[in-house]
Design an enzyme around this catalytic site. Structure first.
Site, PDB file in Angstrom:
ATOM      1  N   TRP A  26       0.715  -1.177   0.009  1.00 56.56           N
ATOM      2  CA  TRP A  26      -0.097  -0.084  -0.083  1.00 56.56           C
ATOM      3  C   TRP A  26       0.730   1.309   0.084  1.00 56.56           C
ATOM      4  O   TRP A  26       0.269   2.463   0.103  1.00 56.56           O
ATOM      5  CB  TRP A  26      -0.819  -0.120   1.272  1.00 56.56           C
ATOM      6  N   ARG A  27       2.212   1.026   0.006  1.00 51.63           N
ATOM      7  CA  ARG A  27       2.953   2.521  -0.091  1.00 51.63           C
ATOM      8  C   ARG A  27       3.463   2.906  -1.266  1.00 51.63           C
ATOM      9  O   ARG A  27       3.600   1.928  -2.051  1.00 51.63           O
ATOM     10  CB  ARG A  27       4.208   1.939   0.884  1.00 51.63           C
ATOM     11  N   GLU A  43      -5.004   0.793   6.471  1.00 55.01           N
ATOM     12  CA  GLU A  43      -5.032   1.465   7.672  1.00 55.01           C
ATOM     13  C   GLU A  43      -6.217   0.572   8.508  1.00 55.01           C
ATOM     14  O   GLU A  43      -6.480   0.112   9.716  1.00 55.01           O
ATOM     15  CB  GLU A  43      -5.152   2.698   8.115  1.00 55.01           C
ATOM     16  N   GLN A  48      -5.734  -4.267  14.762  1.00 53.96           N
ATOM     17  CA  GLN A  48      -5.942  -5.415  15.189  1.00 53.96           C
ATOM     18  C   GLN A  48      -5.330  -6.689  14.455  1.00 53.96           C
ATOM     19  O   GLN A  48      -5.873  -8.032  14.885  1.00 53.96           O
ATOM     20  CB  GLN A  48      -7.554  -6.045  15.628  1.00 53.96           C
ATOM     21  N   THR A  49      -4.718  -6.404  13.301  1.00 52.64           N
ATOM     22  CA  THR A  49      -4.121  -7.499  12.637  1.00 52.64           C
ATOM     23  C   THR A  49      -2.773  -7.191  11.973  1.00 52.64           C
ATOM     24  O   THR A  49      -2.528  -6.150  11.752  1.00 52.64           O
ATOM     25  CB  THR A  49      -5.156  -7.661  11.196  1.00 52.64           C
ATOM     26  N   LEU A  86     -10.294 -12.033   8.889  1.00 54.07           N
ATOM     27  CA  LEU A  86      -9.535 -10.882   9.577  1.00 54.07           C
ATOM     28  C   LEU A  86     -10.239 -10.332  10.706  1.00 54.07           C
ATOM     29  O   LEU A  86      -9.526  -9.649  11.583  1.00 54.07           O
ATOM     30  CB  LEU A  86      -9.753  -9.715   8.459  1.00 54.07           C
ATOM     31  N   TYR A  88     -13.338  -8.970  13.409  1.00 56.49           N
ATOM     32  CA  TYR A  88     -13.748  -7.653  13.813  1.00 56.49           C
ATOM     33  C   TYR A  88     -14.635  -7.293  12.582  1.00 56.49           C
ATOM     34  O   TYR A  88     -14.401  -6.251  11.907  1.00 56.49           O
ATOM     35  CB  TYR A  88     -12.800  -6.837  13.997  1.00 56.49           C
ATOM     36  N   TYR A 126      -7.121   7.846  14.983  1.00 61.66           N
ATOM     37  CA  TYR A 126      -5.795   7.338  14.440  1.00 61.66           C
ATOM     38  C   TYR A 126      -5.962   7.310  13.027  1.00 61.66           C
ATOM     39  O   TYR A 126      -4.967   7.648  12.341  1.00 61.66           O
ATOM     40  CB  TYR A 126      -5.479   5.887  15.088  1.00 61.66           C
ATOM     41  N   ASP A 144       0.022   4.726  16.273  1.00 58.86           N
ATOM     42  CA  ASP A 144      -0.240   3.185  16.599  1.00 58.86           C
ATOM     43  C   ASP A 144       0.609   2.565  17.654  1.00 58.86           C
ATOM     44  O   ASP A 144       1.302   3.268  18.234  1.00 58.86           O
ATOM     45  CB  ASP A 144      -0.349   2.473  15.186  1.00 58.86           C
ATOM     46  N   CYS A 203      18.792  -1.463  19.969  1.00 62.41           N
ATOM     47  CA  CYS A 203      19.190   0.062  20.204  1.00 62.41           C
ATOM     48  C   CYS A 203      20.596   0.461  19.329  1.00 62.41           C
ATOM     49  O   CYS A 203      20.586   1.504  18.874  1.00 62.41           O
ATOM     50  CB  CYS A 203      19.380   0.344  21.598  1.00 62.41           C
TER      51      CYS A 203
HETATM   52 FE1  SF4 Z   1      13.842   1.966  20.947  1.00 62.73          FE
HETATM   53 FE2  SF4 Z   1      16.419   1.560  21.755  1.00 62.73          FE
HETATM   54 FE3  SF4 Z   1      15.752   3.013  19.733  1.00 62.73          FE
HETATM   55 FE4  SF4 Z   1      15.217   3.912  22.062  1.00 62.73          FE
HETATM   56  S1  SF4 Z   1      17.259   3.569  21.359  1.00 62.73           S
HETATM   57  S2  SF4 Z   1      13.942   4.371  20.399  1.00 62.73           S
HETATM   58  S3  SF4 Z   1      14.789   2.004  23.039  1.00 62.73           S
HETATM   59  S4  SF4 Z   1      15.460   1.170  19.735  1.00 62.73           S
END
Ligand code: SF4
Length: 354
Positions: A26-27, A43, A48-49, A86, A88, A126, A144, A203
Site C-alpha cells: 500500500w506504500r 489502515e 488488530q491484524t 480478518l 472484527y 488514529y 499506533d 538500540c
Molecule cells: Fe527504541 Fe532503543 Fe531506539 Fe530507544 S534507542 S527508540 S529503545 S530502539
C-alpha cells in the site's frame, strides 16, 4: 516552531527511513504520495491484524475492487465474504459504508483534512491522522502501537497505558515535522516494527540511540508500561445445527448491529452470563425437532469475553418455515461465516466423520 535538537531528531530518523523503509503493497515509491484509497484500506485492515496477514487481503481487495467506486458498488455480502479471516466484522461493514460515502458524497475522492476524514464511517482519530499524514502529507500525528512504543521509550514516558496514551500523543505531536510528515509517521511505524521491538530492541541499529531516554536509563524493555488487564468474563450460548431431509443446513443472518453483525450463522441463542439448561434452550430453536442431540462444545474468545457454545443437532424432514437459507455443507464456502461458526461446522462434521 521546532527547535534545533528536534530538527536533528527528525533528520536522523528520515535519513534512516530513506535507507531502511519497508516495502509494503500500500506504500508509494520514495518521493511519491500514496493513493488515499490504499492508505485507508490498509489502515482499516491493520487495526488488530498483523502486516503479514493484511498483505494478501489488501492485494485481493485492490485486485477485485481497484477503485473505491468499485468497492462501493459491491454487495455487502461480497465484502464480508472477502473479509473472512480478518475478524472484527464491524470494520468490514464500516469499510463498505465509508466507500459508499466517499464514492457518493465526495465523488470518489477522500476529503483532505483530518477533521473531514473523522466524519467518515469507521474512521477514528488514529486512522484520520494516518490518512492525512501518509496520503496528503499533512503534519498529523497518528499513534499506533509501534509509535506508542518508540515515543514512550524515546521520552521515557512512564505512565502506564491507557493513562499514558495522552502524554505519548502529546510527545508524538511535538516531534512531528512540517516537512515530510507522511514519511516521518511511516518512519516511526517502521522503527517500532523492525528496531524498537517489544522485546530486546536493537538500540545499536537505532538512529535515536543517542537521544533515547530509556536507552540511557537502561530500561527500554519496560516501556510502555500497561495497567493490569481485567480478567475476561465467560458467556454461554447454544447453537442449533438443523438439517432437512436432503442434508441441507439452516443458516441465517445475524442482526446488522452487534457482534458479528450481518454475518451468517448457524442459529444460536443469546449469549448470556449463565450456562443454558439445554432442555430449556431448545425452545429458542427456530424450528422444532424430535431428535436433538448434543455434539459437544465450541470455545471462542472475543476481545471482551470468552464464549462457550453448546452445539445441538436436530433434523426437520420438511425443512420448516424458519427464516434463513438452507445450504448444503459442501457449499458453505460461499457463505460469510465468521470463525466462530466455522468452528461449529468443524465440530459437527468431525464428530460425524469419527
Ligand atoms: Fe527504541 Fe532503543 Fe531506539 Fe530507544 S534507542 S527508540 S529503545 S530502539
Amino acid at each position: 516552531m521546532a527547535h534545533p535538537p528536534q530538527d536533528a531528531r527528525v533528520a536522523e530518523l528520515l535519513a534512516w527511513y530513506d535507507r531502511h523503509r519497508r516495502v509494503l503493497p500500500w506504500r508509494a515509491p520514495p518521493g511519491r504520495r500514496a493513493e488515499p484509497y490504499h492508505v485507508w484500506l490498509s489502515e482499516i485492515m491493520l487495526q488488530q491484524t498483523t502486516v503479514a496477514t493484511v498483505k494478501s487481503y489488501f492485494d485481493h481487495f485492490v485486485a477485485r475492487w481497484p477503485r473505491i467506486e468499485d468497492l462501493a458498488a459491491a454487495d455487502l455480502d461480497e465484502v464480508l465474504h472477502a473479509w473472512q479471516g480478518l475478524g472484527y466484522y464491524a470494520r468490514a461493514r464500516n469499510l463498505h459504508k465509508c466507500a459508499r460515502v466517499v464514492a457518493g458524497d465526495f465523488t470518489g475522492r477522500f476529503p483532505e483534512t483530518e477533521e473531514a476524514l473523522l466524519g467518515l464511517p469507521g474512521v477514528g482519530p488514529y486512522t484520520a491522522a494516518a490518512i492525512a499524514a501518509i496520503a496528503f502529507d499533512i503534519p498529523a500525528s497518528p499513534v499506533d502501537g509501534n509509535i506508542e512504543r518508540v515515543v514512550s521509550r524515546l521520552r521515557r514516558i512512564t505512565d502506564p497505558l491507557p493513562t499514558g496514551k495522552k502524554p505519548i500523543q502529546e510527545a508524538a505531536r511535538a516531534l512531528t515535522p512540517q516537512q515530510r510528515p507522511g514519511d516521518f509517521a511511516q518512519a516511526m511505524m517502521d522503527l517500532g516494527a523492525t528496531v524498537c521491538t517489544p522485546k530486546n530492541p536493537k538500540c545499536g541499529l537505532c538512529p535515536w540511540e543517542g537521544a533515547c531516554a530509556a536507552k540511557a536509563a537502561g530500561d527500554a524493555d519496560a516501556w510502555p508500561a500497561r495497567a493490569p488487564k481485567k480478567a475476561k468474563p465467560t458467556r454461554f450460548g447454544v447453537a442449533f445445527w438443523i438439517e432437512d431431509a436432503t442434508g441441507r443446513v439452516l443458516l441465517r443472518r445475524r442482526p446488522e448491529k452487534g457482534l458479528l453483525g450481518g454475518m451468517m450463522e448457524v442459529p444460536s441463542t443469546d449469549w448470556r452470563d449463565d450456562p443454558w439448561d439445554v432442555q430449556a434452550a431448545v425452545a429458542e430453536a427456530p424450528v422444532t425437532s424430535e431428535d436433538w442431540a448434543e455434539k459437544g462444545e465450541v470455545r471462542h474468545t472475543f476481545t471482551h469475553f470468552h464464549l462457550r457454545l453448546t452445539v445441538l443437532c436436530g433434523g426437520t424432514p420438511g425443512g420448516g418455515n424458519a427464516d434463513g437459507v438452507w445450504v448444503h455443507p459442501d457449499e458453505f464456502g460461499g457463505q460469510a461465516l465468521p470463525t466462530l461458526m466455522k468452528k461449529v461446522v468443524r465440530q459437527v462434521l468431525s464428530d460425524r466423520a469419527a
